[in-house]
Design a protein around this motif. Structure first.
Motif, PDB file in Angstrom:
ATOM      1  N   UNK A 155       5.929 -49.066  13.590  1.00  0.00           N
ATOM      2  CA  UNK A 155       6.761 -49.351  13.956  1.00  0.00           C
ATOM      3  C   UNK A 155       7.200 -50.681  14.209  1.00  0.00           C
ATOM      4  N   UNK A 156       6.620 -51.443  15.632  1.00  0.00           N
ATOM      5  CA  UNK A 156       6.422 -52.796  16.401  1.00  0.00           C
ATOM      6  C   UNK A 156       6.690 -53.227  15.799  1.00  0.00           C
ATOM      7  N   UNK A 157       5.451 -53.690  14.132  1.00  0.00           N
ATOM      8  CA  UNK A 157       5.526 -54.697  13.608  1.00  0.00           C
ATOM      9  C   UNK A 157       6.414 -54.595  12.228  1.00  0.00           C
ATOM     10  N   UNK A 158       6.478 -53.657  11.663  1.00  0.00           N
ATOM     11  CA  UNK A 158       8.078 -52.992  10.845  1.00  0.00           C
ATOM     12  C   UNK A 158       8.711 -52.519  10.709  1.00  0.00           C
ATOM     13  N   UNK A 159      10.237 -52.247   9.775  1.00  0.00           N
ATOM     14  CA  UNK A 159      10.729 -52.070   9.590  1.00  0.00           C
ATOM     15  C   UNK A 159      10.302 -50.761   8.842  1.00  0.00           C
ATOM     16  N   UNK A 160       9.976 -49.543   9.516  1.00  0.00           N
ATOM     17  CA  UNK A 160       9.890 -48.442   9.149  1.00  0.00           C
ATOM     18  C   UNK A 160      10.350 -47.187   8.428  1.00  0.00           C
ATOM     19  N   UNK A 161      10.559 -47.342   7.024  1.00  0.00           N
ATOM     20  CA  UNK A 161      11.467 -46.218   6.734  1.00  0.00           C
ATOM     21  C   UNK A 161      10.751 -45.198   6.016  1.00  0.00           C
ATOM     22  N   UNK A 162      11.254 -43.898   6.520  1.00  0.00           N
ATOM     23  CA  UNK A 162      10.777 -42.774   5.293  1.00  0.00           C
ATOM     24  C   UNK A 162      12.099 -41.412   4.952  1.00  0.00           C
ATOM     25  N   UNK A 163      12.266 -41.145   3.722  1.00  0.00           N
ATOM     26  CA  UNK A 163      13.348 -40.366   3.479  1.00  0.00           C
ATOM     27  C   UNK A 163      12.959 -39.442   2.779  1.00  0.00           C
ATOM     28  N   UNK A 164      13.874 -38.379   2.508  1.00  0.00           N
ATOM     29  CA  UNK A 164      13.803 -37.157   2.021  1.00  0.00           C
ATOM     30  C   UNK A 164      13.886 -37.162   0.529  1.00  0.00           C
ATOM     31  N   UNK A 165      12.914 -37.235  -0.485  1.00  0.00           N
ATOM     32  CA  UNK A 165      13.336 -37.735  -1.946  1.00  0.00           C
ATOM     33  C   UNK A 165      14.241 -36.934  -2.857  1.00  0.00           C
ATOM     34  N   UNK A 166      14.692 -36.396  -3.637  1.00  0.00           N
ATOM     35  CA  UNK A 166      16.055 -36.665  -4.429  1.00  0.00           C
ATOM     36  C   UNK A 166      15.317 -34.911  -4.705  1.00  0.00           C
ATOM     37  N   UNK A 167      16.365 -34.385  -4.294  1.00  0.00           N
ATOM     38  CA  UNK A 167      15.777 -32.827  -4.491  1.00  0.00           C
ATOM     39  C   UNK A 167      15.304 -31.929  -3.299  1.00  0.00           C
ATOM     40  N   UNK A 168      14.940 -33.152  -2.239  1.00  0.00           N
ATOM     41  CA  UNK A 168      14.428 -33.114  -1.085  1.00  0.00           C
ATOM     42  C   UNK A 168      15.019 -32.655   0.230  1.00  0.00           C
ATOM     43  N   UNK A 169      14.607 -31.334   1.136  1.00  0.00           N
ATOM     44  CA  UNK A 169      15.331 -31.265   2.103  1.00  0.00           C
ATOM     45  C   UNK A 169      16.390 -31.793   2.881  1.00  0.00           C
ATOM     46  N   UNK A 170      16.807 -32.387   3.413  1.00  0.00           N
ATOM     47  CA  UNK A 170      18.185 -32.962   3.906  1.00  0.00           C
ATOM     48  C   UNK A 170      19.113 -33.750   2.930  1.00  0.00           C
ATOM     49  N   UNK A 171      18.312 -34.050   1.897  1.00  0.00           N
ATOM     50  CA  UNK A 171      18.739 -34.453   1.038  1.00  0.00           C
ATOM     51  C   UNK A 171      19.262 -34.436  -0.380  1.00  0.00           C
ATOM     52  N   UNK A 172      20.719 -34.608  -0.964  1.00  0.00           N
ATOM     53  CA  UNK A 172      20.991 -34.076  -2.081  1.00  0.00           C
ATOM     54  C   UNK A 172      19.994 -33.881  -3.287  1.00  0.00           C
ATOM     55  N   UNK A 173      20.478 -32.148  -3.731  1.00  0.00           N
ATOM     56  CA  UNK A 173      19.229 -31.809  -4.452  1.00  0.00           C
ATOM     57  C   UNK A 173      19.696 -31.335  -6.287  1.00  0.00           C
ATOM     58  N   UNK A 174      20.800 -32.257  -7.345  1.00  0.00           N
ATOM     59  CA  UNK A 174      21.421 -32.676  -8.381  1.00  0.00           C
ATOM     60  C   UNK A 174      20.360 -31.275  -8.916  1.00  0.00           C
ATOM     61  N   UNK A 175      21.055 -29.841  -9.455  1.00  0.00           N
ATOM     62  CA  UNK A 175      20.752 -28.898 -10.250  1.00  0.00           C
ATOM     63  C   UNK A 175      20.226 -29.768 -12.132  1.00  0.00           C
ATOM     64  N   UNK A 176      18.641 -29.162 -12.689  1.00  0.00           N
ATOM     65  CA  UNK A 176      18.706 -29.592 -13.936  1.00  0.00           C
ATOM     66  C   UNK A 176      17.239 -30.423 -13.848  1.00  0.00           C
ATOM     67  N   UNK A 177      16.559 -30.204 -14.452  1.00  0.00           N
ATOM     68  CA  UNK A 177      14.763 -31.426 -14.918  1.00  0.00           C
ATOM     69  C   UNK A 177      15.588 -32.192 -15.642  1.00  0.00           C
ATOM     70  N   UNK A 178      16.546 -32.604 -15.649  1.00  0.00           N
ATOM     71  CA  UNK A 178      16.552 -33.765 -16.005  1.00  0.00           C
ATOM     72  C   UNK A 178      17.389 -34.785 -15.136  1.00  0.00           C
ATOM     73  N   UNK A 179      17.231 -34.429 -13.806  1.00  0.00           N
ATOM     74  CA  UNK A 179      17.500 -35.683 -13.222  1.00  0.00           C
ATOM     75  C   UNK A 179      16.450 -35.238 -12.293  1.00  0.00           C
ATOM     76  N   UNK A 180      15.196 -35.201 -12.450  1.00  0.00           N
ATOM     77  CA  UNK A 180      14.133 -35.328 -11.657  1.00  0.00           C
ATOM     78  C   UNK A 180      13.106 -36.219 -12.957  1.00  0.00           C
ATOM     79  N   UNK A 181      14.129 -37.431 -13.430  1.00  0.00           N
ATOM     80  CA  UNK A 181      12.623 -38.031 -13.966  1.00  0.00           C
ATOM     81  C   UNK A 181      12.503 -39.575 -13.259  1.00  0.00           C
ATOM     82  N   UNK A 182      10.971 -39.424 -13.713  1.00  0.00           N
ATOM     83  CA  UNK A 182      10.517 -40.735 -12.626  1.00  0.00           C
ATOM     84  C   UNK A 182      11.125 -42.006 -12.592  1.00  0.00           C
TER      85      UNK A 182
END
Length: 297
Positions: free
Chosen positions: A62-89
């Motif tokens: 974090x001293x040399x970079x703008x470090x960003x990590x996130x909960x990907x869709x459907x994980x943790x605090x992020x939104x998780x839309x229902x349905x398999x079709x919402x998790x394609x690559x």
């Protein structure tokens, strides 16, 4: 579960701040550390983890970079839309593309592990202009993975869980058994503490998150058997040789899918290598990035 939340809050106060970013009508829980004017280092986590799996790398860079990590869709605090079709690559790589722009960057150093690593390979192939360097951890190029998954018996056996997760609903029950005992068994390695384990349990135990996270696997076979193609981005592959899920053979013969590839194998390192051997992983990352900067100059 409350211990994990407390742990996360303490980490927030010391190392970064968190926010919610809106992309494609989704709310993503985003964790940032470092000066936003520095180059972006974007982290993509795997299963059954969340943004917190990158805590060691956030501290280191974090001293040399703008470090960003996130909960990907459907994980943790992020939104998780229902349905398999919402998790394609394609949708998930679209999330990454839009998030980079929302963060105010045009390019990034992309770092991925496990499922996040598969998305990282796909993203580097689809959006090469947005990835200056790619660092993959214990995840092969998808086309190399599909090769071995069709004829290499040891890898087919090691990948049993991929096929198991295709079953409706029962895998969700199995993951939840014994207060998510699977996470205790699979993630408690190296420098990972009981409190860290509670953080991962807290993330996956949020309502509906076990189901939405497993939808990644329910689209995985499509991802693996649809060609990703050649990745031209300079790439570092870090591989722990004691991975219980991915055979070390996957870390060989990848150059045909990524000509600018460097491989660093860590003897005895497990699948969760960035947490199992964080100091060594960070050293290899820094050495690679400094070397690439020198070559670029």
């Amino acid at each position: 579960m409350c211990r994990s939340l407390l742990s996360a809050r303490i980490f927030h106060q010391k190392y970064y701040y968190c926010s919610i970013s809106m992309i494609q009508n989704l709310k993503l829980h985003v964790v940032e550390s470092g000066d936003a004017k520095n180059p972006l280092m974007l982290f993509l986590h795997g299963f059954p983890e969340c943004w917190y799996s990158w805590r060691h790398q956030i501290r280191a860079f974090n001293k040399d970079y703008h470090c960003v990590a996130f909960d990907m869709r459907g994980v943790g605090e992020s939104d998780g839309p229902p349905g398999k079709r919402n998790y394609t690559s394609d949708l998930i790589t679209g999330d990454v593309c839009e998030l980079i722009q929302v963060l105010g960057h045009e390019t990034c150093i992309l770092v991925g592990h496990d499922w996040g690593g598969l998305i990282g390979w796909k993203f580097a192939a689809q959006y090469p202009q947005m990835v200056e360097r790619y660092i993959a951890m214990n995840i092969p190029h998808p086309d190399r993975f599909s090769e071995l998954l069709t004829f290499h018996l040891p890898q087919i056996i090691m990948s049993w869980y991929i096929f198991f997760f295709q079953i409706p609903w029962f895998p969700e029950r199995a993951v939840k058994m014994g207060d998510y005992n699977m996470i205790d068994e699979e993630c408690k390695h190296g420098e990972t503490t009981d409190e860290d384990i509670q953080a991962f349990k807290y993330s996956i135990s949020k309502p509906g998150r076990t189901h939405t996270f497993l939808n990644y696997y329910r689209n995985e076979l499509t991802l693996l058997f649809n060609k990703t193609g050649v990745v031209k981005t300079p790439t570092l592959l870090i591989w722990g040789t004691a991975d219980n899920y991915l055979h070390t053979k996957l870390s060989y013969d990848t150059e045909k899918f990524c000509p600018s590839l460097k491989v660093e194998r860590i003897e005895g390192g497990n699948h969760f290598i960035q947490q199992d051997k964080p100091d060594l992983v960070n050293q290899l990352m820094r050495k690679y990035l400094e070397r690439e900067i020198t070559l670029k100059i």
